[in-house]
Write a protein that holds these residues in place. Structure first.
Motif, PDB file in Angstrom:
ATOM      1  N   VAL A 289      20.144   7.323  -2.624  1.00  0.00           N
ATOM      2  CA  VAL A 289      21.031   6.425  -3.324  1.00  0.00           C
ATOM      3  C   VAL A 289      22.594   6.768  -2.580  1.00  0.00           C
ATOM      4  O   VAL A 289      22.893   7.811  -1.926  1.00  0.00           O
ATOM      5  N   SER A 290      23.720   5.463  -1.874  1.00  0.00           N
ATOM      6  CA  SER A 290      24.273   5.406  -1.514  1.00  0.00           C
ATOM      7  C   SER A 290      25.836   5.089  -2.306  1.00  0.00           C
ATOM      8  O   SER A 290      26.030   4.815  -2.930  1.00  0.00           O
ATOM      9  N   ALA A 291      27.230   6.038  -1.155  1.00  0.00           N
ATOM     10  CA  ALA A 291      28.437   5.475  -2.047  1.00  0.00           C
ATOM     11  C   ALA A 291      28.926   6.298  -0.832  1.00  0.00           C
ATOM     12  O   ALA A 291      28.524   6.757   0.145  1.00  0.00           O
ATOM     13  N   ARG A 292      30.330   6.046  -0.933  1.00  0.00           N
ATOM     14  CA  ARG A 292      30.805   6.661  -0.025  1.00  0.00           C
ATOM     15  C   ARG A 292      30.905   8.138  -0.332  1.00  0.00           C
ATOM     16  O   ARG A 292      30.887   8.989   0.687  1.00  0.00           O
ATOM     17  N   ARG A 293      31.540   8.480  -1.307  1.00  0.00           N
ATOM     18  CA  ARG A 293      31.310  10.145  -1.886  1.00  0.00           C
ATOM     19  C   ARG A 293      29.524  11.076  -2.127  1.00  0.00           C
ATOM     20  O   ARG A 293      29.020  10.474  -2.320  1.00  0.00           O
ATOM     21  N   LEU A 294      29.650  11.538  -0.971  1.00  0.00           N
ATOM     22  CA  LEU A 294      28.652  11.981  -0.692  1.00  0.00           C
ATOM     23  C   LEU A 294      28.316  12.824  -1.982  1.00  0.00           C
ATOM     24  O   LEU A 294      26.743  12.853  -2.675  1.00  0.00           O
ATOM     25  N   GLY A 295      29.159  14.113  -2.435  1.00  0.00           N
ATOM     26  CA  GLY A 295      28.124  14.711  -3.737  1.00  0.00           C
ATOM     27  C   GLY A 295      27.573  14.481  -4.461  1.00  0.00           C
ATOM     28  O   GLY A 295      26.015  15.261  -5.288  1.00  0.00           O
ATOM     29  N   PRO A 296      28.301  13.659  -5.353  1.00  0.00           N
ATOM     30  CA  PRO A 296      27.461  13.031  -6.872  1.00  0.00           C
ATOM     31  C   PRO A 296      26.195  12.050  -6.246  1.00  0.00           C
ATOM     32  O   PRO A 296      24.969  12.129  -6.662  1.00  0.00           O
ATOM     33  N   CYS A 297      26.334  11.480  -4.967  1.00  0.00           N
ATOM     34  CA  CYS A 297      24.853  10.658  -4.923  1.00  0.00           C
ATOM     35  C   CYS A 297      23.681  12.235  -4.588  1.00  0.00           C
ATOM     36  O   CYS A 297      22.408  11.455  -5.152  1.00  0.00           O
ATOM     37  N   GLU A 298      23.753  13.124  -3.612  1.00  0.00           N
ATOM     38  CA  GLU A 298      23.072  13.885  -3.674  1.00  0.00           C
ATOM     39  C   GLU A 298      22.986  14.595  -4.720  1.00  0.00           C
ATOM     40  O   GLU A 298      21.667  15.310  -4.798  1.00  0.00           O
TER      41      GLU A 298
ATOM     42  N   TRP B 200      13.551  -3.335  -0.598  1.00  0.00           N
ATOM     43  CA  TRP B 200      14.834  -3.461  -2.011  1.00  0.00           C
ATOM     44  C   TRP B 200      16.490  -3.448  -1.682  1.00  0.00           C
ATOM     45  O   TRP B 200      16.345  -1.840  -1.339  1.00  0.00           O
ATOM     46  N   LEU B 201      17.168  -4.056  -1.239  1.00  0.00           N
ATOM     47  CA  LEU B 201      18.448  -3.751  -0.996  1.00  0.00           C
ATOM     48  C   LEU B 201      18.561  -4.259  -2.532  1.00  0.00           C
ATOM     49  O   LEU B 201      18.618  -5.123  -2.927  1.00  0.00           O
ATOM     50  N   VAL B 202      19.759  -4.223  -2.877  1.00  0.00           N
ATOM     51  CA  VAL B 202      20.367  -4.026  -4.306  1.00  0.00           C
ATOM     52  C   VAL B 202      22.474  -3.189  -3.502  1.00  0.00           C
ATOM     53  O   VAL B 202      22.585  -2.360  -3.672  1.00  0.00           O
ATOM     54  N   ASN B 203      22.890  -5.016  -3.547  1.00  0.00           N
ATOM     55  CA  ASN B 203      24.107  -5.196  -3.270  1.00  0.00           C
ATOM     56  C   ASN B 203      24.665  -4.458  -4.528  1.00  0.00           C
ATOM     57  O   ASN B 203      24.792  -5.281  -5.547  1.00  0.00           O
ATOM     58  N   ASN B 204      25.363  -3.385  -4.769  1.00  0.00           N
ATOM     59  CA  ASN B 204      25.825  -2.969  -6.167  1.00  0.00           C
ATOM     60  C   ASN B 204      27.904  -2.942  -6.146  1.00  0.00           C
ATOM     61  O   ASN B 204      28.391  -3.099  -7.405  1.00  0.00           O
ATOM     62  N   ALA B 205      27.598  -2.113  -4.858  1.00  0.00           N
ATOM     63  CA  ALA B 205      29.512  -1.548  -4.560  1.00  0.00           C
ATOM     64  C   ALA B 205      30.188  -2.106  -4.918  1.00  0.00           C
ATOM     65  O   ALA B 205      30.235  -3.427  -4.473  1.00  0.00           O
TER      66      ALA B 205
ATOM     67  N   HIS C  43       0.961  -1.143   0.545  1.00  0.00           N
ATOM     68  CA  HIS C  43       0.387  -0.224  -0.058  1.00  0.00           C
ATOM     69  C   HIS C  43       0.757   0.808  -0.471  1.00  0.00           C
ATOM     70  O   HIS C  43       0.623   2.125   0.094  1.00  0.00           O
ATOM     71  N   ARG C  44       2.266   1.234  -0.046  1.00  0.00           N
ATOM     72  CA  ARG C  44       3.675   2.149  -0.211  1.00  0.00           C
ATOM     73  C   ARG C  44       4.528   2.468  -0.610  1.00  0.00           C
ATOM     74  O   ARG C  44       4.705   0.871  -1.659  1.00  0.00           O
ATOM     75  N   GLN C  45       4.835   3.301  -1.630  1.00  0.00           N
ATOM     76  CA  GLN C  45       5.902   2.892  -2.457  1.00  0.00           C
ATOM     77  C   GLN C  45       7.422   2.546  -2.023  1.00  0.00           C
ATOM     78  O   GLN C  45       7.042   2.911  -0.514  1.00  0.00           O
ATOM     79  N   PRO C  46       7.621   1.150  -2.667  1.00  0.00           N
ATOM     80  CA  PRO C  46       8.887   0.619  -2.043  1.00  0.00           C
ATOM     81  C   PRO C  46       9.624   1.648  -1.640  1.00  0.00           C
ATOM     82  O   PRO C  46      10.455   2.257  -2.564  1.00  0.00           O
ATOM     83  N   LEU C  47      10.399   1.284  -0.572  1.00  0.00           N
ATOM     84  CA  LEU C  47      11.452   1.887  -0.479  1.00  0.00           C
ATOM     85  C   LEU C  47      13.176   0.753  -1.404  1.00  0.00           C
ATOM     86  O   LEU C  47      13.122  -0.191  -0.356  1.00  0.00           O
ATOM     87  N   ALA C  48      13.976   1.415  -1.451  1.00  0.00           N
ATOM     88  CA  ALA C  48      15.399   0.735  -2.097  1.00  0.00           C
ATOM     89  C   ALA C  48      16.332   1.759  -1.790  1.00  0.00           C
ATOM     90  O   ALA C  48      16.704   2.268  -1.125  1.00  0.00           O
ATOM     91  N   LEU C  49      17.823   0.957  -1.146  1.00  0.00           N
ATOM     92  CA  LEU C  49      18.662   1.022  -1.129  1.00  0.00           C
ATOM     93  C   LEU C  49      19.590   0.452  -2.474  1.00  0.00           C
ATOM     94  O   LEU C  49      19.618  -0.399  -2.090  1.00  0.00           O
ATOM     95  N   VAL C  50      20.461   1.495  -3.074  1.00  0.00           N
ATOM     96  CA  VAL C  50      21.429   1.530  -3.758  1.00  0.00           C
ATOM     97  C   VAL C  50      22.959   1.259  -3.341  1.00  0.00           C
ATOM     98  O   VAL C  50      23.024   2.619  -3.170  1.00  0.00           O
TER      99      VAL C  50
END
Ligand SMILES: NC(=O)c1ccc[n+]([C@@H]2O[C@H](COP(=O)([O-])OP(=O)(O)OC[C@H]3O[C@@H](n4cnc5c(N)ncnc54)[C@H](OP(=O)(O)O)[C@@H]3O)[C@@H](O)[C@H]2O)c1
Length: 260
Positions: free
Chosen positions: A41-50, A89-94, A10-17
């Motif tokens: 949107v995650s990674a070590r460098r916050l700038g490009p994620c922002e 949803w967890l997406v292990n991409n790093a 009933h809600r929008q799914p939450l994903a971590l990439v």
């Protein structure tokens, strides 16, 4: 009388990439958001994620996360749940690829690639799994590699780490079979990303080939005769999250193929 918790459907799914500051991870974040998910949107460098989160707009959030930081990973489910609700949803991409001949693959290289490409991904899965099991709902999708399915020369440490990731995914998928939690993986051959650009630079430096020749060399290695686009990997990840939920999908420049 207490109010029953909202059902995930009933809600929008939450994903971590993870590793979403560039390349495949950024394409996955875009595709999941376009498919209607809220995306961290995650990674070590916050700038490009922002920048990416800003570009995507409502429902996209940036997070600085080094996936090899086991303490931060252990604390992440509670942190995300407090800010955004439970993860669907967890997406292990790093990940990273470093080449070296067998004799020059030292202890540090094996440790580094196993830590980043395997242990970090299975730790993240382990951190989010209890909550997903309790809700009987969730998807954990790894961006692995064809190097998780076959061996290639000069990348023993990379192949070993991706084989470990695929072995873990297969075992976890079997163990959670017939539950609402699904494990899957996408195994691309060469994909057109900054990671490949570094391999092209390396080949140019070592062989004297031009950049175009080096690029064509990698495209020719793919059975489909062309480089895979990041958006194709992203589409396979979305499919696993939204629909099929399980399976190992190989992308080789031809049509996507379910290998498991
Ligand atoms: N390109 C290919 O040909 C290819 C083929 C098969 C599989 N893959 C796999 O696909 C995945 C993505 O590859 P790509 O080609 O998109 O690579 P890429 O362009 O080099 O991007 C790698 C991403 O991982 C992040 N990252 C690296 N170390 C990290 C850490 N410790 N914690 C969190 N994030 C980290 C990087 O961001 P920060 O530096 O900001 O942390 C970056 O966003 C990798 O797992 C790779 O093995 C790639």
């Amino acid at each position: 009388m207490s109010t029953p918790p909202a059902q995930p459907s009933h809600r929008q799914p939450l994903a971590l990439v993870t590793g979403a500051s560039q390349g495949i991870g950024a394409a996955v974040a875009r595709a999941l958001h376009a498919a209607g998910a809220r995306v961290v949107v995650s990674a070590r460098r916050l700038g490009p994620c922002e920048s990416l989160a800003e570009e995507l707009g409502e429902g996209a959030h940036a997070l600085s996360l080094d996936v090899t930081d086991a303490v931060a990973v252990a604390a992440l489910p509670a942190r995300l749940e407090a800010e955004h609700g439970p993860l669907d949803w967890l997406v292990n991409n790093a990940g990273a690829a470093t080449s070296a001949p067998l004799g020059k693959s030292d202890e540090a290289l094996y440790q580094r690639l196993m830590e980043l490409n395997f242990h970090a991904a299975r730790r993240l899965a382990g951190a989010f799994l209890p909550g997903m099991r309790e809700r009987d709902h969730g998807r954990i999708v790894a961006v692995a590699s064809s190097a998780g399915l076959v061996g290639y020369p000069y990348v023993a440490a990379y192949c070993a780490s991706k084989h470990a990731l695929i072995g873990y995914t297969r075992a976890a998928a079997a163990e959670t079979d017939k539950t609402g939690v699904g494990f899957g993986a996408v195994c691309p051959h060469y994909v057109d990303t900054p990671l490949l650009a570094a391999s092209i630079d390396n080949l140019v430096a070592k062989t004297g080939k031009t950049r175009d020749e080096a690029r064509a060399f990698f495209a020719d290695q793919n059975p489909g005769g062309r480089l895979v686009a990041p958006a194709e990997v992203a589409a396979a990840v979305v499919e696993l999250c939204q629909a099929t939920g399980r399976g190992i999908v190989e992308l080789d420049g031809g049509p996507a193929r379910l290998v498991d």
